[in-house]
Enzyme design. Structure first.
Site, PDB file in Angstrom:
ATOM      1  N   LYS A  73      -8.405   5.426 -19.504  1.00 13.25           N
ATOM      2  CA  LYS A  73      -8.752   5.864 -20.848  1.00 13.25           C
ATOM      3  C   LYS A  73      -7.548   5.708 -21.785  1.00 13.25           C
ATOM      4  O   LYS A  73      -7.107   4.605 -22.000  1.00 13.25           O
ATOM      5  CB  LYS A  73      -9.297   7.296 -20.776  1.00 13.25           C
ATOM      6  N   ARG A  75       0.851  -1.201   0.000  1.00 12.64           N
ATOM      7  CA  ARG A  75       0.000   0.000   0.000  1.00 12.64           C
ATOM      8  C   ARG A  75       0.880   1.241   0.000  1.00 12.64           C
ATOM      9  O   ARG A  75       0.588   2.235  -0.663  1.00 12.64           O
ATOM     10  CB  ARG A  75      -0.966   0.009   1.202  1.00 12.64           C
ATOM     11  N   ASP A  95      -7.538  18.269 -15.190  1.00 11.59           N
ATOM     12  CA  ASP A  95      -7.824  16.891 -15.596  1.00 11.59           C
ATOM     13  C   ASP A  95      -7.439  16.771 -17.077  1.00 11.59           C
ATOM     14  O   ASP A  95      -8.100  17.323 -17.952  1.00 11.59           O
ATOM     15  CB  ASP A  95      -9.319  16.577 -15.372  1.00 11.59           C
ATOM     16  N   TYR A 142     -16.794  16.039 -16.137  1.00  8.55           N
ATOM     17  CA  TYR A 142     -17.073  14.607 -16.050  1.00  8.55           C
ATOM     18  C   TYR A 142     -18.115  14.349 -14.945  1.00  8.55           C
ATOM     19  O   TYR A 142     -17.969  14.858 -13.831  1.00  8.55           O
ATOM     20  CB  TYR A 142     -15.769  13.870 -15.745  1.00  8.55           C
TER      21      TYR A 142
END
Ligand code: PLP
Length: 376
Positions: free
Chosen positions: A195, A46, A170, A98
């Protein structure tokens, strides 16, 4: 190093001695210590994992940032980013955004006492007028989803000046291959790596790239604390995808230009929104600040029936959410990506039953056009 070379060589794995050309998948949750008080640099996955770290170094190099953090998906990245802020803080966000970001800001961030004001970030004076003492960030998506509005990042940096306001961009749609917001003054760059970066519709991934080492360290700590990290296998797939980012972006953009031109001439298509069309309001700005226009097109057809017929009848093109993969995808924002945006807000932004969004893939443009043509 040019961007297409950087996609392949900017991060090299030198931690092993096999000569492996591709970063290995370090599928290990924990790492043993060589001796008391010693560490190999890896303690627990982690906190850090070598495959994820490789993906992070690659993103930092591609965006020209001091560091990057990799997350399980784009929304995990954005929700971690929001932990930089305190109750009472306000952010200004692009008004065409978005849908998942809107949902996060309007529900969880609002519950945490962080207020979002939506502004037209293509209009610098509108942003200037909306800044208050409480403003802690300007959150920009460019080109926007789904209306393809383009914001001026250097202009925004100049407007913010040295106020204590983070400029967050973004960059999912253009990718670092076409656009580097940090070089124009952004503090943090976001990617949904799901994406174009991963590029094959086969994994989720998210990134936050920081301009300064201090910001990179704060986000790294938040990532470790909140735990929504990118898995080693998904980091591997993302690194593998980025190797071909340049050729995919070039081909998808070349297709998009052809398809946008074709759509413009079709009698049932009433409007085409694509930053690469010379009559797009921000065509010149896009040319000035980026190396390309990307491959996302939105368009409007004459009526809802036409839109729905198109969705029903496409064969090669897939009716699906998401974007940025090798396959051409057709999305219906009104019921898919933007279903949860309040209706009045949706309509004021032009997201109605006649609007469709196309993520142009890397098939033959001729085949895509033939399919859209038969479906229309
Ligand atoms: C998809 C997307 C996100 C969210 O990313 P996920 O990987 O789906 O969580 C954020 N911003 C933009 C612009 C996106 O397209």
């Amino acid at each position: 190093m040019k961007p297409e070379t950087a996609c392949i060589h900017a991060a090299r794995d030198t931690s092993h001695h096999t000569g492996a050309v591709m970063v290995p998948i370090y599928q290990s949750a924990t790492f043993s210590h060589p001796g008391f008080g010693q560490s190999t640099g890896y303690d627990y996955s982690r906190m850090q994992n070598p495959t994820r770290e490789h993906a992070e170094k690659l993103l930092a190099a591609l965006e020209g940032g001091a560091g990057a953090s990799a997350f399980a998906c784009g929304m995990a990245a954005i929700s971690t980013l929001m932990e930089l802020f305190q109750p009472g803080d306000e952010i200004l966000a692009t008004n065409d955004l978005y849908g998942g970001s809107i949902r996060l800001f309007n529900t969880i961030s609002a519950k945490n006492g962080i207020k979002t004001h939506y502004v037209d970030t293509t209009n610098l004076s509108a942003v200037q007028a909306a800044i208050t003492e409480k403003t802690k960030a300007v959150f920009i998506e460019t080109p926007t989803n789904p209306m393809m509005n383009v914001s001026d990042i250097a202009g925004m940096r100049a407007l913010i000046g040295n106020r204590n306001i983070l400029l967050v961009v973004d960059n999912t749609f253009l990718t670092p291959y076409f656009f580097n917001p940090i070089s124009l003054g952004a503090d943090i760059v976001i990617h949904s790596g799901t994406k174009y970066l991963a590029g094959h519709n086969d994994t989720l991934a998210g990134f936050l790239v920081s301009k300064t080492p201090e910001l990179a360290e704060r986000l790294h700590t938040l990532k470790n604390t909140l735990g929504s990290v990118l898995s080693p296998f998904d980091a591997f797939l993302t690194v593998r995808g980025i190797k071909t980012l340049a050729v995919r972006m070039e081909k998808a953009q070349q297709n998009a230009v052809q398809i946008a031109d074709w759509l413009k001439k079709h009698p049932k298509v009433t409007e085409v929104y694509y930053a690469g069309l010379p009559d797009h309001p921000a065509y010149a700005l896009s040319q000035r600040q980026a190396r390309g226009f990307g491959a996302m097109i939105s368009f409007r057809v004459d009526c809802e029936e036409t839109a729905q017929r198109l969705l029903n009848r496409v064969e090669l093109v897939l009716y699906a959410e998401s974007l940025g993969g090798v396959e051409t995808l057709l999305t219906y924002p009104v019921t898919q990506t933007h279903a949860e945006v309040p209706e009045a807000e949706r309509l004021s932004r032009g997201i109605d039953g006649c609007l469709l969004r196309l993520s142009v893939g890397i098939e033959s443009a001729e085949d895509i056009v033939a399919d859209l043509n038969q479906a229309l």
